[in-house]
Design a protein around this motif. Structure first.
Motif, short mmCIF file in Angstrom:
data_model
loop_
_atom_site.label_atom_id
_atom_site.label_comp_id
_atom_site.label_asym_id
_atom_site.label_seq_id
_atom_site.Cartn_x
_atom_site.Cartn_y
_atom_site.Cartn_z
N GLN A 103 -41.69 93.68 19.60
CA GLN A 103 -42.98 93.74 20.30
C GLN A 103 -42.77 93.68 21.81
O GLN A 103 -43.48 94.35 22.57
N TRP A 104 -41.82 92.87 22.25
CA TRP A 104 -41.48 92.79 23.67
C TRP A 104 -41.01 94.15 24.17
O TRP A 104 -41.41 94.62 25.23
N PHE A 105 -40.15 94.81 23.39
CA PHE A 105 -39.68 96.15 23.74
C PHE A 105 -40.87 97.12 23.84
O PHE A 105 -40.98 97.89 24.80
N ARG A 122 -44.04 96.49 24.45
CA ARG A 122 -44.85 96.19 25.65
C ARG A 122 -44.19 96.72 26.91
O ARG A 122 -44.84 97.29 27.78
N PHE A 123 -42.86 96.51 27.00
CA PHE A 123 -42.12 97.00 28.16
C PHE A 123 -42.28 98.51 28.29
O PHE A 123 -42.56 99.03 29.36
N CYS A 124 -42.12 99.22 27.19
CA CYS A 124 -42.25 100.68 27.20
C CYS A 124 -43.67 101.12 27.55
O CYS A 124 -43.86 102.05 28.34
N PHE A 125 -44.66 100.45 26.97
CA PHE A 125 -46.06 100.81 27.21
C PHE A 125 -46.44 100.54 28.67
O PHE A 125 -47.06 101.37 29.33
N GLN A 126 -46.05 99.38 29.20
CA GLN A 126 -46.40 99.01 30.57
C GLN A 126 -45.81 99.98 31.59
O GLN A 126 -46.37 100.17 32.66
N HIS A 127 -44.70 100.58 31.26
CA HIS A 127 -44.02 101.47 32.21
C HIS A 127 -44.15 102.93 31.81
O HIS A 127 -43.41 103.77 32.31
N ASN A 128 -45.10 103.20 30.91
CA ASN A 128 -45.48 104.57 30.57
C ASN A 128 -44.28 105.42 30.14
O ASN A 128 -44.13 106.56 30.58
N TYR A 148 -36.76 89.95 31.16
CA TYR A 148 -35.86 89.12 30.36
C TYR A 148 -36.63 88.48 29.22
O TYR A 148 -37.82 88.19 29.33
N LEU A 149 -35.91 88.23 28.14
CA LEU A 149 -36.46 87.51 27.00
C LEU A 149 -35.35 86.62 26.45
O LEU A 149 -34.22 87.08 26.28
N THR A 150 -35.69 85.37 26.16
CA THR A 150 -34.75 84.46 25.51
C THR A 150 -35.39 84.01 24.21
O THR A 150 -36.54 83.58 24.20
N VAL A 151 -34.64 84.15 23.11
CA VAL A 151 -35.15 83.77 21.80
C VAL A 151 -34.08 82.97 21.06
O VAL A 151 -32.91 82.97 21.43
N GLU A 152 -34.53 82.30 20.00
CA GLU A 152 -33.59 81.58 19.15
C GLU A 152 -32.76 82.56 18.35
O GLU A 152 -33.13 83.72 18.16
N SER A 153 -31.66 82.07 17.84
CA SER A 153 -30.77 82.88 17.01
C SER A 153 -31.27 82.86 15.58
O SER A 153 -30.71 82.22 14.70
N ASP A 154 -32.36 83.60 15.36
CA ASP A 154 -33.06 83.56 14.08
C ASP A 154 -33.68 84.93 13.83
O ASP A 154 -34.40 85.46 14.67
N PRO A 182 -29.49 80.07 21.98
CA PRO A 182 -30.27 81.18 22.53
C PRO A 182 -29.52 82.50 22.53
O PRO A 182 -28.30 82.57 22.65
N ILE A 183 -30.30 83.55 22.36
CA ILE A 183 -29.86 84.92 22.59
C ILE A 183 -30.72 85.42 23.75
O ILE A 183 -31.94 85.33 23.70
N GLU A 184 -30.06 85.90 24.77
CA GLU A 184 -30.77 86.38 25.95
C GLU A 184 -30.73 87.90 25.98
O GLU A 184 -29.70 88.50 25.71
N ILE A 185 -31.87 88.48 26.32
CA ILE A 185 -31.99 89.94 26.34
C ILE A 185 -32.57 90.35 27.68
O ILE A 185 -33.49 89.72 28.19
N GLU A 186 -32.02 91.42 28.22
CA GLU A 186 -32.49 91.96 29.50
C GLU A 186 -32.70 93.46 29.33
O GLU A 186 -31.87 94.14 28.73
N MET A 187 -33.82 93.96 29.84
CA MET A 187 -34.04 95.40 29.89
C MET A 187 -34.24 95.78 31.35
O MET A 187 -35.01 95.16 32.06
N THR A 188 -33.51 96.81 31.76
CA THR A 188 -33.59 97.29 33.13
C THR A 188 -33.86 98.78 33.10
O THR A 188 -33.10 99.54 32.49
#
Length: 139
Positions: free
Chosen positions: A21-23, A25-31, A6-12, A68-74
């Protein structure tokens, strides 16, 4: 389900790089490179970028930057699901006409793009008053 973050960021829009960058990292960590082509990863990142910028520019247009804008990747065995929650007024993206080739229209290109990048795109109002954009890409 293999992994969820999960990631929560401002509406900006200035935090878009953080979201991307979060995306990455998620992709790199899970190969992801072993299972997803470079084009698929690019499409997923572009879909996330489009969904996030739509939330900032349209859903939160009249709301404070601190909203906030909340983002989830599963990650599943057979797909990746991205969910983006906003707090704007709901709308029906299916009511937006698709742009015709060779013509210009105001608005609607983001939804047209999302439908082309993902296998499924769902936008719905949640019982808690938020809206959820769900983007699904299958392997």
């Amino acid at each position: 389900m293999l992994k969820q973050e999960y990631l929560t960021v401002e509406s900006d829009l200035t935090v878009l790089t953080k979201v991307q960058q979060w995306f990455d990292r998620f992709c790199f960590q899970h190969n992801f490179q072993r299972y997803w082509s470079e084009n698929q990863l690019y499409s997923l990142k572009l879909a996330l970028t489009e969904g996030f910028t739509n939330a900032v520019r349209h859903a939160h247009e009249e709301l404070p930057l601190a909203t906030p804008i909340e983002i989830e990747m599963t990650l599943w065995d057979d797909r990746l699901e991205m969910r983006i929650w906003d707090r704007g007024e709901p709308f029906n993206p299916d009511a937006l006409p698709e742009p015709l080739p060779g013509t210009l229209q105001e608005g609607g290109y983001g939804w047209f793009l999302l439908r082309r990048l993902a296998d499924r795109v769902i936008y719905e109002r949640c019982s808690d008053g938020r809206n959820c954009l769900c983007i699904v890409k299958e392997k």
